[in-house]
Design a protein around this motif. Sequence first.
Motif, PDB file in Angstrom:
ATOM      1  N   UNK A   1      -4.396 -35.840 -16.796  1.00  0.00           N
ATOM      2  CA  UNK A   1      -3.081 -36.079 -16.192  1.00  0.00           C
ATOM      3  C   UNK A   1      -1.967 -36.236 -17.224  1.00  0.00           C
ATOM      4  N   UNK A   2      -2.255 -36.856 -18.361  1.00  0.00           N
ATOM      5  CA  UNK A   2      -1.233 -37.071 -19.376  1.00  0.00           C
ATOM      6  C   UNK A   2      -0.794 -35.777 -20.063  1.00  0.00           C
ATOM      7  N   UNK A   3      -1.632 -34.744 -19.992  1.00  0.00           N
ATOM      8  CA  UNK A   3      -1.290 -33.466 -20.618  1.00  0.00           C
ATOM      9  C   UNK A   3      -0.129 -32.765 -19.916  1.00  0.00           C
ATOM     10  N   UNK A   4       0.160 -33.157 -18.685  1.00  0.00           N
ATOM     11  CA  UNK A   4       1.240 -32.526 -17.929  1.00  0.00           C
ATOM     12  C   UNK A   4       2.585 -33.214 -18.145  1.00  0.00           C
ATOM     13  N   UNK A   5       2.556 -34.394 -18.775  1.00  0.00           N
ATOM     14  CA  UNK A   5       3.796 -35.124 -19.055  1.00  0.00           C
ATOM     15  C   UNK A   5       4.622 -35.347 -17.807  1.00  0.00           C
ATOM     16  N   UNK A   6       5.915 -35.126 -17.916  1.00  0.00           N
ATOM     17  CA  UNK A   6       6.827 -35.361 -16.793  1.00  0.00           C
ATOM     18  C   UNK A   6       6.813 -34.218 -15.788  1.00  0.00           C
ATOM     19  N   UNK A   7       6.083 -33.126 -16.081  1.00  0.00           N
ATOM     20  CA  UNK A   7       5.995 -32.014 -15.130  1.00  0.00           C
ATOM     21  C   UNK A   7       5.161 -32.381 -13.902  1.00  0.00           C
ATOM     22  N   UNK A   8       4.300 -33.389 -14.032  1.00  0.00           N
ATOM     23  CA  UNK A   8       3.460 -33.810 -12.916  1.00  0.00           C
ATOM     24  C   UNK A   8       4.204 -34.863 -12.109  1.00  0.00           C
ATOM     25  N   UNK A   9       4.568 -34.536 -10.857  1.00  0.00           N
ATOM     26  CA  UNK A   9       5.312 -35.506 -10.043  1.00  0.00           C
ATOM     27  C   UNK A   9       4.530 -36.814  -9.872  1.00  0.00           C
ATOM     28  N   UNK A  10       5.240 -37.926  -9.771  1.00  0.00           N
ATOM     29  CA  UNK A  10       4.618 -39.253  -9.691  1.00  0.00           C
ATOM     30  C   UNK A  10       3.657 -39.356  -8.516  1.00  0.00           C
ATOM     31  N   UNK A  11       4.032 -38.808  -7.350  1.00  0.00           N
ATOM     32  CA  UNK A  11       3.148 -38.908  -6.185  1.00  0.00           C
ATOM     33  C   UNK A  11       1.862 -38.109  -6.387  1.00  0.00           C
ATOM     34  N   UNK A  12       1.949 -36.994  -7.093  1.00  0.00           N
ATOM     35  CA  UNK A  12       0.758 -36.199  -7.374  1.00  0.00           C
ATOM     36  C   UNK A  12      -0.126 -36.935  -8.388  1.00  0.00           C
ATOM     37  N   UNK A  13       0.495 -37.563  -9.384  1.00  0.00           N
ATOM     38  CA  UNK A  13      -0.269 -38.364 -10.363  1.00  0.00           C
ATOM     39  C   UNK A  13      -1.018 -39.498  -9.655  1.00  0.00           C
ATOM     40  N   UNK A  14      -0.340 -40.193  -8.726  1.00  0.00           N
ATOM     41  CA  UNK A  14      -0.984 -41.271  -7.974  1.00  0.00           C
ATOM     42  C   UNK A  14      -2.146 -40.733  -7.142  1.00  0.00           C
ATOM     43  N   UNK A  15      -1.935 -39.582  -6.513  1.00  0.00           N
ATOM     44  CA  UNK A  15      -3.006 -38.961  -5.735  1.00  0.00           C
ATOM     45  C   UNK A  15      -4.191 -38.619  -6.636  1.00  0.00           C
ATOM     46  N   UNK A  16      -3.926 -38.025  -7.797  1.00  0.00           N
ATOM     47  CA  UNK A  16      -4.989 -37.689  -8.746  1.00  0.00           C
ATOM     48  C   UNK A  16      -5.765 -38.932  -9.173  1.00  0.00           C
ATOM     49  N   UNK A  17      -5.050 -40.004  -9.487  1.00  0.00           N
ATOM     50  CA  UNK A  17      -5.696 -41.259  -9.877  1.00  0.00           C
ATOM     51  C   UNK A  17      -6.594 -41.777  -8.758  1.00  0.00           C
ATOM     52  N   UNK A  18      -6.088 -41.735  -7.533  1.00  0.00           N
ATOM     53  CA  UNK A  18      -6.862 -42.201  -6.381  1.00  0.00           C
ATOM     54  C   UNK A  18      -8.122 -41.357  -6.188  1.00  0.00           C
ATOM     55  N   UNK A  19      -7.969 -40.047  -6.291  1.00  0.00           N
ATOM     56  CA  UNK A  19      -9.126 -39.159  -6.117  1.00  0.00           C
ATOM     57  C   UNK A  19     -10.172 -39.360  -7.212  1.00  0.00           C
ATOM     58  N   UNK A  20      -9.719 -39.545  -8.458  1.00  0.00           N
ATOM     59  CA  UNK A  20     -10.648 -39.809  -9.560  1.00  0.00           C
ATOM     60  C   UNK A  20     -11.428 -41.106  -9.331  1.00  0.00           C
ATOM     61  N   UNK A  21     -10.738 -42.127  -8.829  1.00  0.00           N
ATOM     62  CA  UNK A  21     -11.414 -43.394  -8.519  1.00  0.00           C
ATOM     63  C   UNK A  21     -12.454 -43.199  -7.430  1.00  0.00           C
ATOM     64  N   UNK A  22     -12.121 -42.435  -6.400  1.00  0.00           N
ATOM     65  CA  UNK A  22     -13.067 -42.182  -5.310  1.00  0.00           C
ATOM     66  C   UNK A  22     -14.290 -41.414  -5.824  1.00  0.00           C
ATOM     67  N   UNK A  23     -14.062 -40.415  -6.689  1.00  0.00           N
ATOM     68  CA  UNK A  23     -15.193 -39.647  -7.222  1.00  0.00           C
ATOM     69  C   UNK A  23     -16.064 -40.525  -8.119  1.00  0.00           C
ATOM     70  N   UNK A  24     -15.454 -41.386  -8.913  1.00  0.00           N
ATOM     71  CA  UNK A  24     -16.212 -42.264  -9.807  1.00  0.00           C
ATOM     72  C   UNK A  24     -17.059 -43.260  -9.028  1.00  0.00           C
TER      73      UNK A  24
END
Length: 141
Positions: A116-139
């Motif tokens: 996620x950090x590789x995308x910098x500010x190009x990754x919208x905040x809501x998409x970053x939050x979604x990615x974090x949530x999905x990673x937690x669910x997979x873990x």
Amino acid sequence: MKFMVIVKASAASEAGIMPSEKLFTDMGNFNEELVKAGVMLAGEGLMPSAKGARIRFNGNQRTVIDGPFTETKELVAGFWLIEVGSKEEAIEWFKRCPNPHEGVESEIEIRQIFGPDDFGTDLPADVREQEDRLREQMAAR
């Protein structure tokens, strides 16, 4: 840093020819070293492309193409997912890997995985939050 290490296919792997007992043993020992070092996250061999399919996207249209696929040198026969400190460390590990296709020249490709950090500010905040949530669910699985 996470990397996908890709084993390119060979004529034998595409024909479904299984590795020798020695290669199974050597590869198992290599994988065990990766696991003991805390490097390996996943790794699998893939069935020949004859058992696969591709989906081609063209606008809203989807076309399914059944295998086999003709360009063997462009196909993937297996992979590892690893986590190491650098590309150089990944290279050092896989220089020790047994040749995945006995008796023929073969190739392994090492590609860094975006985080996620590789995308910098190009990754919208809501998409970053979604990615974090999905990673937690997979873990959690």
